[in-house]
Design a protein around this motif. Structure first.
Motif, PDB file in Angstrom:
ATOM      1  N   PRO A   6     -43.277 -24.719 -16.658  1.00  0.00           N
ATOM      2  CA  PRO A   6     -43.841 -24.615 -15.301  1.00  0.00           C
ATOM      3  C   PRO A   6     -45.345 -24.359 -15.298  1.00  0.00           C
ATOM      4  CG  PRO A   6     -41.820 -23.366 -15.440  1.00  0.00           C
ATOM      5  CD  PRO A   6     -42.170 -23.774 -16.852  1.00  0.00           C
ATOM      6  N   SER A   7     -45.843 -23.729 -16.347  1.00  0.00           N
ATOM      7  CA  SER A   7     -47.275 -23.418 -16.361  1.00  0.00           C
ATOM      8  C   SER A   7     -48.141 -24.656 -16.609  1.00  0.00           C
ATOM      9  CB  SER A   7     -47.568 -22.374 -17.452  1.00  0.00           C
ATOM     10  OG  SER A   7     -47.352 -22.919 -18.745  1.00  0.00           O
ATOM     11  N   PHE A   8     -47.513 -25.753 -16.961  1.00  0.00           N
ATOM     12  CA  PHE A   8     -48.264 -26.992 -17.219  1.00  0.00           C
ATOM     13  C   PHE A   8     -48.101 -28.025 -16.098  1.00  0.00           C
ATOM     14  CE2 PHE A   8     -47.394 -25.262 -21.511  1.00  0.00           C
ATOM     15  CZ  PHE A   8     -48.683 -25.151 -21.968  1.00  0.00           C
ATOM     16  N   ASP A  29     -47.982 -21.090 -23.216  1.00  0.00           N
ATOM     17  CA  ASP A  29     -48.141 -21.470 -21.807  1.00  0.00           C
ATOM     18  C   ASP A  29     -49.582 -21.872 -21.525  1.00  0.00           C
ATOM     19  OD1 ASP A  29     -49.499 -19.072 -21.717  1.00  0.00           O
ATOM     20  OD2 ASP A  29     -48.055 -18.037 -20.428  1.00  0.00           O
ATOM     21  N   GLY A  30     -49.808 -22.461 -20.356  1.00  0.00           N
ATOM     22  CA  GLY A  30     -51.138 -22.934 -19.987  1.00  0.00           C
ATOM     23  C   GLY A  30     -51.711 -22.158 -18.823  1.00  0.00           C
ATOM     24  N   HIS A  31     -53.054 -21.984 -18.820  1.00  0.00           N
ATOM     25  CA  HIS A  31     -53.740 -21.221 -17.767  1.00  0.00           C
ATOM     26  C   HIS A  31     -55.040 -21.926 -17.380  1.00  0.00           C
ATOM     27  CE1 HIS A  31     -51.147 -17.647 -18.474  1.00  0.00           C
ATOM     28  NE2 HIS A  31     -51.209 -18.033 -19.749  1.00  0.00           N
ATOM     29  N   ASP A  32     -55.443 -21.719 -16.127  1.00  0.00           N
ATOM     30  CA  ASP A  32     -56.764 -22.192 -15.713  1.00  0.00           C
ATOM     31  C   ASP A  32     -57.845 -21.303 -16.310  1.00  0.00           C
ATOM     32  OD1 ASP A  32     -55.728 -24.276 -14.241  1.00  0.00           O
ATOM     33  OD2 ASP A  32     -55.556 -23.069 -12.407  1.00  0.00           O
ATOM     34  N   GLU A  33     -57.565 -19.994 -16.360  1.00  0.00           N
ATOM     35  CA  GLU A  33     -58.483 -19.035 -16.975  1.00  0.00           C
ATOM     36  C   GLU A  33     -57.710 -18.245 -18.017  1.00  0.00           C
ATOM     37  OE1 GLU A  33     -60.258 -16.605 -14.011  1.00  0.00           O
ATOM     38  OE2 GLU A  33     -61.162 -18.299 -12.915  1.00  0.00           O
ATOM     39  N   CYS A  34     -58.389 -17.869 -19.078  1.00  0.00           N
ATOM     40  CA  CYS A  34     -57.705 -17.176 -20.175  1.00  0.00           C
ATOM     41  C   CYS A  34     -57.237 -15.790 -19.748  1.00  0.00           C
ATOM     42  CB  CYS A  34     -58.643 -17.068 -21.386  1.00  0.00           C
ATOM     43  SG  CYS A  34     -58.893 -18.644 -22.225  1.00  0.00           S
ATOM     44  N   PRO A  35     -55.957 -15.487 -19.967  1.00  0.00           N
ATOM     45  CA  PRO A  35     -55.444 -14.165 -19.594  1.00  0.00           C
ATOM     46  C   PRO A  35     -55.850 -13.099 -20.603  1.00  0.00           C
ATOM     47  CG  PRO A  35     -53.722 -15.432 -20.646  1.00  0.00           C
ATOM     48  CD  PRO A  35     -54.919 -16.354 -20.532  1.00  0.00           C
ATOM     49  N   SER A  36     -55.791 -11.851 -20.161  1.00  0.00           N
ATOM     50  CA  SER A  36     -56.051 -10.732 -21.064  1.00  0.00           C
ATOM     51  C   SER A  36     -54.720 -10.300 -21.675  1.00  0.00           C
ATOM     52  CB  SER A  36     -56.684  -9.575 -20.289  1.00  0.00           C
ATOM     53  OG  SER A  36     -56.874  -8.463 -21.118  1.00  0.00           O
ATOM     54  N   VAL A  68     -29.838 -16.558   5.163  1.00  0.00           N
ATOM     55  CA  VAL A  68     -30.920 -17.384   4.627  1.00  0.00           C
ATOM     56  C   VAL A  68     -30.448 -18.149   3.404  1.00  0.00           C
ATOM     57  CG1 VAL A  68     -33.212 -17.343   3.568  1.00  0.00           C
ATOM     58  CG2 VAL A  68     -32.705 -15.815   5.458  1.00  0.00           C
ATOM     59  N   GLN A  69     -30.715 -19.438   3.403  1.00  0.00           N
ATOM     60  CA  GLN A  69     -30.447 -20.240   2.215  1.00  0.00           C
ATOM     61  C   GLN A  69     -31.738 -20.380   1.424  1.00  0.00           C
ATOM     62  OE1 GLN A  69     -28.887 -24.190   2.809  1.00  0.00           O
ATOM     63  NE2 GLN A  69     -29.054 -24.723   0.630  1.00  0.00           N
ATOM     64  N   THR A  70     -31.676 -20.053   0.150  1.00  0.00           N
ATOM     65  CA  THR A  70     -32.834 -20.212  -0.721  1.00  0.00           C
ATOM     66  C   THR A  70     -32.353 -20.729  -2.070  1.00  0.00           C
ATOM     67  OG1 THR A  70     -34.711 -19.081  -1.766  1.00  0.00           O
ATOM     68  CG2 THR A  70     -32.746 -17.760  -1.381  1.00  0.00           C
ATOM     69  N   ASP A  71     -32.700 -21.943  -2.368  1.00  0.00           N
ATOM     70  CA  ASP A  71     -32.287 -22.552  -3.628  1.00  0.00           C
ATOM     71  C   ASP A  71     -33.272 -22.201  -4.736  1.00  0.00           C
ATOM     72  OD1 ASP A  71     -30.280 -23.641  -2.184  1.00  0.00           O
ATOM     73  OD2 ASP A  71     -31.068 -25.683  -2.156  1.00  0.00           O
ATOM     74  N   ILE A  72     -32.755 -21.999  -5.923  1.00  0.00           N
ATOM     75  CA  ILE A  72     -33.585 -21.645  -7.077  1.00  0.00           C
ATOM     76  C   ILE A  72     -33.657 -22.850  -8.006  1.00  0.00           C
ATOM     77  CG2 ILE A  72     -33.845 -20.104  -9.051  1.00  0.00           C
ATOM     78  CD1 ILE A  72     -32.272 -18.006  -7.537  1.00  0.00           C
ATOM     79  N   TRP A  73     -34.878 -23.274  -8.256  1.00  0.00           N
ATOM     80  CA  TRP A  73     -35.089 -24.381  -9.189  1.00  0.00           C
ATOM     81  C   TRP A  73     -35.518 -23.811 -10.530  1.00  0.00           C
ATOM     82  CZ3 TRP A  73     -34.198 -29.514  -8.377  1.00  0.00           C
ATOM     83  CH2 TRP A  73     -33.869 -29.882  -7.063  1.00  0.00           C
ATOM     84  N   VAL A  74     -34.769 -24.174 -11.569  1.00  0.00           N
ATOM     85  CA  VAL A  74     -35.101 -23.704 -12.907  1.00  0.00           C
ATOM     86  C   VAL A  74     -35.438 -24.903 -13.786  1.00  0.00           C
ATOM     87  CG1 VAL A  74     -33.652 -21.656 -12.733  1.00  0.00           C
ATOM     88  CG2 VAL A  74     -32.687 -23.748 -13.668  1.00  0.00           C
ATOM     89  N   PHE A  75     -36.335 -24.653 -14.671  1.00  0.00           N
ATOM     90  CA  PHE A  75     -36.752 -25.695 -15.606  1.00  0.00           C
ATOM     91  C   PHE A  75     -36.062 -25.448 -16.931  1.00  0.00           C
ATOM     92  CE2 PHE A  75     -39.948 -25.449 -12.415  1.00  0.00           C
ATOM     93  CZ  PHE A  75     -40.380 -26.746 -12.215  1.00  0.00           C
ATOM     94  N   GLY A  76     -35.540 -26.526 -17.504  1.00  0.00           N
ATOM     95  CA  GLY A  76     -34.913 -26.376 -18.802  1.00  0.00           C
ATOM     96  C   GLY A  76     -35.937 -26.057 -19.868  1.00  0.00           C
ATOM     97  N   LEU A  77     -35.747 -24.965 -20.556  1.00  0.00           N
ATOM     98  CA  LEU A  77     -36.642 -24.583 -21.647  1.00  0.00           C
ATOM     99  C   LEU A  77     -35.999 -24.963 -22.975  1.00  0.00           C
ATOM    100  CD1 LEU A  77     -37.919 -21.061 -20.561  1.00  0.00           C
ATOM    101  CD2 LEU A  77     -39.026 -23.280 -20.266  1.00  0.00           C
ATOM    102  N   ASP A  78     -36.803 -25.536 -23.807  1.00  0.00           N
ATOM    103  CA  ASP A  78     -36.331 -25.933 -25.135  1.00  0.00           C
ATOM    104  C   ASP A  78     -37.205 -25.302 -26.208  1.00  0.00           C
ATOM    105  OD1 ASP A  78     -34.458 -27.574 -23.946  1.00  0.00           O
ATOM    106  OD2 ASP A  78     -35.727 -29.365 -24.066  1.00  0.00           O
ATOM    107  N   VAL A  79     -36.598 -25.068 -27.339  1.00  0.00           N
ATOM    108  CA  VAL A  79     -37.410 -24.795 -28.513  1.00  0.00           C
ATOM    109  C   VAL A  79     -37.641 -26.153 -29.162  1.00  0.00           C
ATOM    110  CG1 VAL A  79     -35.362 -24.216 -29.901  1.00  0.00           C
ATOM    111  CG2 VAL A  79     -37.659 -23.512 -30.666  1.00  0.00           C
ATOM    112  N   ASP A  80     -38.901 -26.543 -29.193  1.00  0.00           N
ATOM    113  CA  ASP A  80     -39.252 -27.896 -29.656  1.00  0.00           C
ATOM    114  C   ASP A  80     -39.567 -27.898 -31.145  1.00  0.00           C
ATOM    115  OD1 ASP A  80     -38.961 -29.075 -27.184  1.00  0.00           O
ATOM    116  OD2 ASP A  80     -41.001 -28.581 -26.560  1.00  0.00           O
ATOM    117  N   ALA A  81     -39.009 -28.905 -31.774  1.00  0.00           N
ATOM    118  CA  ALA A  81     -39.329 -29.246 -33.167  1.00  0.00           C
ATOM    119  C   ALA A  81     -39.271 -28.095 -34.139  1.00  0.00           C
ATOM    120  CB  ALA A  81     -40.720 -29.876 -33.228  1.00  0.00           C
ATOM    121  N   PRO A  82     -38.223 -27.271 -34.074  1.00  0.00           N
ATOM    122  CA  PRO A  82     -38.136 -26.339 -35.205  1.00  0.00           C
ATOM    123  C   PRO A  82     -37.918 -27.131 -36.500  1.00  0.00           C
ATOM    124  CG  PRO A  82     -36.735 -25.614 -33.398  1.00  0.00           C
ATOM    125  CD  PRO A  82     -37.168 -27.013 -33.086  1.00  0.00           C
ATOM    126  N   TYR A  83     -38.732 -26.766 -37.444  1.00  0.00           N
ATOM    127  CA  TYR A  83     -38.604 -27.343 -38.790  1.00  0.00           C
ATOM    128  C   TYR A  83     -38.049 -26.253 -39.688  1.00  0.00           C
ATOM    129  CZ  TYR A  83     -41.630 -31.404 -37.679  1.00  0.00           C
ATOM    130  OH  TYR A  83     -42.176 -32.565 -37.153  1.00  0.00           O
TER     131      TYR A  83
END
Length: 388
Positions: A385-387, A352-359, A195-210
């Motif tokens: 990915p959550s957005f 991260d973003g949610h449709d309903e607030c997590p516990s 089975v071939q299964t490709d994994i797609w990853v999203f680049g995560l960044d730490v944004d705007a550290p001051y």
């Protein structure tokens, strides 16, 4: 003369009678004798030699009989039948047992099929906005089903390819460890399947550290950033070459023109998402304004935070806000300041973003006290990915 003729005639008759009578009598006696002789042994009568010759004839008959026995040598023909049995033996040579043996060979083939277990392979792809490509040198972990029990791991080659061979039929999950929550695939593998299964990853960044520097006296300060292996500094202000060297004032002004040092960097996934706050999307900025001071930021630092994120925070019905432990921050980016600050706050928030607030489990803060030379850093890692 007549008398003599008569006498001769008479004597002749008498002789003939005598001879004829003797022959009959002898024949009778001889017959009895022969009968007795036959009783004793036919062989005793020599005159019966011809009869014995007849016996020889019988003997010939016996010979014929023997010859018949030779004919009984048809038993040899039966022996040929036995030889047919030998032919059966030849059949045994061709025997079904050998055929069964072939079946055993087939059985070995079946066994090979069992041994010939499945393969899971594919490529790790990296996606960052509009840019996509193959990600090499990423560790891919194979787990049992949807559990987190690690079975094996491998590193993608220069083409971004990974492979796990010799797998039994079952359910497996694969994840790129640098992006454990981002690139995860679930695979149902049949026996002997590839089975071939490709994994797609999203680049995560730490944004705007001051980064803020507050020395007790104006002084020159060197700041060095060391990204984790496989990550890099993408943006910086002022430009970051081998580090920053600035003159800092007690109010935080740097080189008389900057209020902070700014950068963005790619990061590896090593962040927690259990301890945090669920914040409704319609009040998120009010929430930050109220809670960032509790986490240790000054009013000016909160203002900078809100100014940036009101423009860059993606929309969501609800947000999860997760403060990261110092260990996760240091593993992604080492911050070296010389001279060393007396007080250092590094606040990284995963959002991260949610449709309903997590516990979530509410984190606890002990507060941050600014003593002596103080340095402060804040930054946000968006779980992109959550957005989507």
């Amino acid at each position: 003369m007549t008398y003599r003729i008569f006498q001769f005639f008479f004597m002749t008759c008498l002789f003939v009678f005598a001879v004829t009578g003797c022959q009959q009598s002898d024949n009778t006696d001889d017959s009895d004798t022969d009968s007795d002789a036959d009783t004793d042994s036919d062989t005793d009568t020599d005159s019966d030699t011809d009869t014995d010759s007849d016996t020889d004839t019988d003997s010939d008959t016996d010979t014929d009989t023997d010859s018949d026995t030779d004919t009984d040598s048809d038993t040899d023909t039966d022996s040929d039948t036995d030889s047919d049995t030998d032919t059966d033996s030849d059949t045994d040579t061709d025997s079904d047992t050998d055929t069964d043996s072939d079946t055993d060979t087939d059985s070995d083939t079946d066994s090979d099929t069992d041994t010939d277990s499945g393969v899971i392979w594919g490529y790790v792809h990296y996606e960052d906005g509009m840019i996509s490509g193959v990600q090499s040198g990423v560790t891919v972990v194979l787990s049992d089903g949807i559990e987190t029990v690690e079975l094996a791991s491998t590193v993608t080659d220069e083409n971004g390819r990974f492979e796990f061979a010799g797998l039994a039929a079952g359910a497996y999950s694969l994840a790129a460890t640098c992006y454990a929550e981002v690139g995860t695939n679930y695979v149902e593998l049949a026996a002997g399947e590839s089975v071939q299964t490709d994994i797609w990853v999203f680049g995560l960044d730490v944004d705007a550290p001051y980064v803020y520097l507050y020395p007790e006296n104006e002084q020159e300060i060197a700041v060095t950033l060391t990204p984790a292996e496989g990550t890099e500094i993408k943006v910086s202000e002022p430009a970051y070459d081998d580090g920053w060297t600035v003159t800092a004032a007690p109010n935080g002004l740097l080189d008389g023109q900057f209020d902070y040092l700014f950068y963005e960097s790619s990061v590896k996934w090593n962040f927690q998402r259990t301890h945090g706050w669920s914040v409704s999307g319609d009040i998120v900025f009010e929430w930050f304004a109220a809670n960032l001071p509790l986490m240790g930021l000054s009013d000016d630092e909160v203002t900078d935070f809100l100014s940036y994120w009101t423009l860059h925070l993606p929309d969501a019905n609800c947000y999860g806000v997760y403060p990261q432990p110092m260990e996760s921050i240091v593993e992604n980016m080492t911050l070296t300041i010389s001279p060393t600050p007396d007080s250092l706050l590094r606040l990284w928030l995963l959002v991260d973003g949610h449709d309903e607030c997590p516990s979530l489990v509410t984190p606890e803060f002990t507060g941050f006290e600014r003593i002596g030379f103080t340095a402060v850093e804040w930054g946000v890692v968006l779980f992109s990915p959550s957005f989507q």
